[in-house]
Scaffold this active site. Structure first.
Site, PDB file in Angstrom:
ATOM      1  CE  LYS A 165      -5.773  12.865  -9.578  1.00  0.00           C
ATOM      2  NZ  LYS A 165      -6.813  13.593  -8.905  1.00  0.00           N
ATOM      3  NE  ARG A 197      -5.244  14.095   5.794  1.00  0.00           N
ATOM      4  CZ  ARG A 197      -4.483  15.180   4.859  1.00  0.00           C
ATOM      5  NH1 ARG A 197      -4.343  16.549   5.569  1.00  0.00           N
ATOM      6  NH2 ARG A 197      -4.008  15.218   3.760  1.00  0.00           N
ATOM      7  N   GLY A 247       0.244  12.746  -3.161  1.00  0.00           N
ATOM      8  CA  GLY A 247       0.859  13.033  -4.411  1.00  0.00           C
ATOM      9  C   GLY A 247       1.681  11.877  -4.946  1.00  0.00           C
TER      10      GLY A 247
HETATM   11  P1  ADP Z   1      -2.202  18.599   3.057  1.00  0.00           P
HETATM   12  O1  ADP Z   1      -2.879  19.161   1.976  1.00  0.00           O
HETATM   13  O2  ADP Z   1      -2.569  18.387   4.246  1.00  0.00           O
HETATM   14  O3  ADP Z   1      -0.782  18.704   2.936  1.00  0.00           O
HETATM   15  P2  ADP Z   1      -1.283  15.998   1.795  1.00  0.00           P
HETATM   16  O4  ADP Z   1      -2.210  14.922   0.996  1.00  0.00           O
HETATM   17  O5  ADP Z   1      -0.136  16.705   0.960  1.00  0.00           O
HETATM   18  O6  ADP Z   1      -2.360  17.136   2.544  1.00  0.00           O
HETATM   19  O7  ADP Z   1      -0.764  15.078   3.005  1.00  0.00           O
HETATM   20  C1  ADP Z   1      -0.743  15.581   4.452  1.00  0.00           C
HETATM   21  C2  ADP Z   1      -0.036  14.672   5.210  1.00  0.00           C
HETATM   22  O8  ADP Z   1      -0.819  13.253   5.177  1.00  0.00           O
HETATM   23  C3  ADP Z   1       1.344  14.434   4.942  1.00  0.00           C
HETATM   24  O9  ADP Z   1       1.984  15.107   5.984  1.00  0.00           O
HETATM   25  C4  ADP Z   1       1.618  13.243   4.650  1.00  0.00           C
HETATM   26  O10 ADP Z   1       2.590  12.836   5.742  1.00  0.00           O
HETATM   27  C5  ADP Z   1       0.308  12.358   4.887  1.00  0.00           C
HETATM   28  N1  ADP Z   1      -0.070  11.567   3.739  1.00  0.00           N
HETATM   29  C6  ADP Z   1      -1.159  11.849   3.033  1.00  0.00           C
HETATM   30  N2  ADP Z   1      -1.215  10.627   2.344  1.00  0.00           N
HETATM   31  C7  ADP Z   1      -0.201   9.976   2.567  1.00  0.00           C
HETATM   32  C8  ADP Z   1       0.131   8.644   2.287  1.00  0.00           C
HETATM   33  N3  ADP Z   1      -0.424   7.997   1.074  1.00  0.00           N
HETATM   34  N4  ADP Z   1       1.380   7.941   2.583  1.00  0.00           N
HETATM   35  C9  ADP Z   1       1.981   8.570   3.642  1.00  0.00           C
HETATM   36  N5  ADP Z   1       1.421   9.870   4.037  1.00  0.00           N
HETATM   37  C10 ADP Z   1       0.571  10.408   3.540  1.00  0.00           C
HETATM   38  P1  ADP Z   2      -3.633  13.325  -3.679  1.00  0.00           P
HETATM   39  O1  ADP Z   2      -4.423  12.601  -2.853  1.00  0.00           O
HETATM   40  O2  ADP Z   2      -2.297  12.923  -3.819  1.00  0.00           O
HETATM   41  O3  ADP Z   2      -3.493  14.782  -2.764  1.00  0.00           O
HETATM   42  P2  ADP Z   2      -5.116  14.954  -5.528  1.00  0.00           P
HETATM   43  O4  ADP Z   2      -6.234  14.154  -6.301  1.00  0.00           O
HETATM   44  O5  ADP Z   2      -5.505  15.657  -4.379  1.00  0.00           O
HETATM   45  O6  ADP Z   2      -4.082  13.749  -4.913  1.00  0.00           O
HETATM   46  O7  ADP Z   2      -4.288  15.603  -6.429  1.00  0.00           O
HETATM   47  C1  ADP Z   2      -3.117  16.366  -6.177  1.00  0.00           C
HETATM   48  C2  ADP Z   2      -2.425  17.309  -6.907  1.00  0.00           C
HETATM   49  O8  ADP Z   2      -2.624  17.013  -8.301  1.00  0.00           O
HETATM   50  C3  ADP Z   2      -3.546  18.583  -6.964  1.00  0.00           C
HETATM   51  O9  ADP Z   2      -3.475  19.182  -5.931  1.00  0.00           O
HETATM   52  C4  ADP Z   2      -3.408  19.069  -8.385  1.00  0.00           C
HETATM   53  O10 ADP Z   2      -2.369  19.740  -8.302  1.00  0.00           O
HETATM   54  C5  ADP Z   2      -2.999  17.806  -9.172  1.00  0.00           C
HETATM   55  N1  ADP Z   2      -4.171  17.188  -9.809  1.00  0.00           N
HETATM   56  C6  ADP Z   2      -4.930  16.292  -9.411  1.00  0.00           C
HETATM   57  N2  ADP Z   2      -5.785  15.947 -10.422  1.00  0.00           N
HETATM   58  C7  ADP Z   2      -5.571  16.808 -11.454  1.00  0.00           C
HETATM   59  C8  ADP Z   2      -6.269  16.881 -12.828  1.00  0.00           C
HETATM   60  N3  ADP Z   2      -7.241  16.146 -12.794  1.00  0.00           N
HETATM   61  N4  ADP Z   2      -5.746  17.773 -13.703  1.00  0.00           N
HETATM   62  C9  ADP Z   2      -4.558  18.598 -13.408  1.00  0.00           C
HETATM   63  N5  ADP Z   2      -4.112  18.472 -12.025  1.00  0.00           N
HETATM   64  C10 ADP Z   2      -4.527  17.451 -11.175  1.00  0.00           C
END
Ligand code: ADP
Ligand code: ADP
Ligand code: MG
Length: 668
Positions: free
Chosen positions: A169, A304, A176
């Site tokens: 990551k 947030r 994501g």
């Molecule tokens: P949630 O669980 O609220 O959906 P996400 O991590 O999927 O959380 O992101 C929520 C919002 O934050 C998305 O609409 C996205 O636009 C924004 N976001 C989060 N991380 C990023 C990033 N690295 N770059 C751009 N937008 C981001």
């Molecule tokens: P982001 O900041 O992009 O939201 P997260 O760390 O929250 O990143 O991970 C996003 C998604 O990836 C999680 O909701 C889960 O589905 C998957 N994930 C993250 N870490 C792991 C892990 N160690 N093993 C399996 N799935 C994972």
């Protein structure tokens, strides 16, 4: 400080500027109105006529459509806020919401940032630091490596220790982006290289963390809330395991796997996390729950308001935005943990402009009609109305459909009904995909993990349209055109149409549905039509034709079909048949000539972020050529074979339509 002494500390919010757009801006304005707070919208070029802009008490233009020139332009936003005397800025989600620098800056300029303290934001902005803090406070984290040393040797050694499969990551990652699963040791080195490159491109920071990959994991998260006096609670969980590209599509609460005991344990860990950060305001602690072992691990804190916050609001009756305002004003949390109670069941489905059968690629276009049924217990949070444009600049989310009912089965039934009746015509959406997903027997019983979409949904089958739906759709389209022609004729001449003269002569028409071509023959009888569609024959009556819908009877069954016609394309929606796009064939544009070999074209409308090669440069297969960005998604085109860059047609920073030839490689 005791509660009695607080009143003098509490400042009053008279006006709030929302530094965001779309549905979340609308959502925040609603609470502003409820609380008698003046609301201020800022908007970009692309959003000038967006509904949210009209819902605020004041709205100010701040710049071009690219987020960097508007919703991410801190100077401009602060300037507008100061000019209008805003007391506070609410950042929504995305954009500046997790930018600690911006939160600090608001305070320096004498305004309240509606969110937690900047220190908490900063600490949680780094996945490495977040894990270190949590570990130190006894919150279980996913086993892995999150050290400073980022040398190749160290990462390789750490990865071997973590074991396979593992997940790379980006330390600075989010949304994501920049995550990579590595199944086998031999893929490790290349994966680290690629992940670093991705992270550098997306976040300007190539540091990585390594985590054990939880193979059968469920995404469970807890809503947390803290105040400025050290109080912290959790407001129950949400399950968000239904994901594609690591992003959420369906969220529900309570989680089907939650027991009172597990909730107690995970809730305590979430509150622990909040205390570790002296967390104030709203936040979300995300966990991955290993459904094989029953263990759970901290993933991250989103500092947030979350996209899926309505799910929590529906089962608790709380207004989380109001609580955010109150917390930011310096009010102490009045809700005690013991009083937090969920009632019933809530499910949220995110309606996206995207093509589920094509790797969920976002699509752009105009929504000609957007309408939903009135149902008790349905809450629709949306950024669009009929006529809205889904542009390349922002997230392709069209709406969130949230239903509440007494139990999961009832909520599930209601959401299914809503998705069947919803009309979103003009762009491809995931509406039918969501319906299919809801009907999956495993989803019905809550048996799913984060791989559900990838493993259990037959995405290929989505391109196919059922025969019956296709036939009824094609008949409807034909009748719509017939009726239009009829109308024109009577209007122009008042003479009986030539059509009626050739009473028994049958007409032919062809459409393309998905990848299939279908031919219809039909003729009008006295009061009905006879249709032949391939080997089927139908007796059809046109019962009613109104603006936007047609009622037809096909072999004795009536259908009310909602429709929009754009050029040769028909966008249709019918409750039991789903949504359909048909294109009349003789007007079907001639297929563009096959791209020459070595030509690289934009797969969708995009902005050109970076061109990584130069004209005349020798490249090898697998080498990155160009980075595109569309609707938050970054997409790197790589060379499919060795060659020399002959010509570059794209320009950095420029916008290109789908199918645009970006560059040409010669492979001689
Ligand atoms: P949630 O669980 O609220 O959906 P996400 O991590 O999927 O959380 O992101 C929520 C919002 O934050 C998305 O609409 C996205 O636009 C924004 N976001 C989060 N991380 C990023 C990033 N690295 N770059 C751009 N937008 C981001
Ligand atoms: P982001 O900041 O992009 O939201 P997260 O760390 O929250 O990143 O991970 C996003 C998604 O990836 C999680 O909701 C889960 O589905 C998957 N994930 C993250 N870490 C792991 C892990 N160690 N093993 C399996 N799935 C994972
Ligand atoms: Mg996350």
């Amino acid at each position: 400080m005791s509660i009695e002494n607080l009143s003098s500390e509490i400042c009053l919010l008279k006006s709030v500027l929302v530094a965001n757009r779309g549905e979340i801006a609308s959502r925040i304005f609603r609470t502003c109105r409820k609380m008698g707070i003046k609301s201020i919208a800022v908007f970009s070029e692309a959003d000038r006529s967006a509904p949210f802009v009209g819902e605020a008490d004041m709205a100010v233009f701040i710049g071009e459509s690219q987020p960097s020139a508007s919703y991410l332009d801190q100077d401009k936003i602060i300037q507008v806020a100061k000019q209008l005397g805003a007391d506070a800025i609410h950042p929504g989600y995305g954009f500046l919401s997790e930018n600690a620098g911006f939160a600090k800056r608001c305070a320096e300029e004498g305004m309240i940032f509606i969110g937690p303290n900047p220190k908490a934001i900063e600490a949680m902005g780094s996945k490495a630091e977040a894990k270190a803090i949590m570990e130190a406070h006894g919150v279980p984290v996913v086993p892995g490596y999150q050290g400073e040393d980022q040398s190749r040797e160290k990462l390789l050694a750490a990865a071997k220790e973590v074991g396979f499969p593992l997940l790379l990551k980006a330390t600075a990652g989010g949304g994501g982006k920049g995550m990579r699963i590595v199944q086998e040791p031999e893929d490790l080195e290349a994966a680290i290289e690629a992940a670093k490159r991705e992270a550098r491109n997306a976040f300007g920071d190539d540091r990585l963390i390594i985590e054990k990959y939880i193979e059968s994991g469920r995404h469970l998260e807890f809503q947390i809330f803290g105040d400025q006096y050290g109080n912290a609670i959790h407001v129950l969980e949400r399950e968000c395991s239904i994901q594609r590209r690591y992003q959420k599509v369906i969220e529900e609460s309570p989680s089907p796997v939650m027991s009172a005991e597990l909730r107690q344990q995970m809730g305590a860990a979430a509150v622990n996390a909040a205390r570790a950060l002296q967390y104030d305001n709203a936040g979300t602690v995300e966990f991955i729950y290993d459904d094989q072992s029953g263990d759970f691990y901290f993933l991250e804190v989103n500092t947030r308001l979350q996209v899926e916050h309505p799910v929590t609001e529906e089962i608790t009756g709380l207004d989380l935005v109001q609580m955010q305002f109150e917390s930011a004003m310096g009010k102490a949390l009045s809700l005690q943990q013991a009083a937090v109670m969920g009632r019933g069941y809530a499910i949220e489905a995110r309606l996206y402009a995207e093509d589920a059968s094509n790797n969920f690629l976002p699509v752009t276009g105009k929504i000609h009609r957007f309408a939903w049924p009135e149902v008790e217990g349905l809450r629709v949070e949306t950024a669009v109305q009929s006529g809205s444009e889904i542009s390349i600049f922002y997230d392709p989310m069209i709406a969130k459909l949230i239903v509440w009912d007494e139990d999961r089965a009832a909520a599930h039934r209601k959401l299914t009904y809503v998705l069947r009746s919803l009309q979103c015509l003009g762009v491809k959406t995931n509406q039918d995909f969501l319906l299919k997903l809801l009907q999956h027997p495993d989803f019905l019983v809550g048996k799913y993990n984060t791989h559900f979409i990838a493993e259990k949904m037959n995405l290929e089958a989505l391109t196919g349209v059922e025969d019956q739906a296709q036939d009824v759709g094609a008949i409807a389209a034909t009748l719509i055109q017939w009726k239009e022609r009829e109308g024109r004729r009577t209007l122009l001449s008042g003479l009986p149409s030539g059509w009626r003269n050739s009473f028994y002569e049958s007409q032919k028409v062809s459409y393309v549905v998905g990848e299939k071509e279908i031919q219809l023959r039909y003729r009008k009888q006295a009061s009905n039509f006879e249709f032949e569609v391939e080997t089927h024959s139908y007796q059809v009556q046109l019962v009613e034709m109104a603006d936007g819908h047609i009622r037809l009877e096909v072999n004795g069954v009536q259908y009310r079909v909602y429709w929009v016609k754009e050029g040769a394309q028909f966008f249709l929606q019918q409750e039991s048949l789903g949504s359909l796009v048909l294109e009349e064939l003789d007007r079907f544009p001639t297929q563009e000539s096959e791209a020459e070999s070595g030509g690289y074209v934009a797969p969708m409308p995009s902005q050109v972020v970076k061109i990584l090669v130069e004209s005349g440069q020798q490249v090898i297969a697998g080498q990155d050529l160009i980075v595109l960005s569309s609707m938050k998604m970054e997409n790197t085109l790589t060379a499919t074979e060795d060659g020399v860059v002959a010509e570059i047609y794209a320009e950095e920073g420029g916008n290109v339509p789908a199918g645009f030839l970006l560059l040409q490689l010669n492979n001689d």
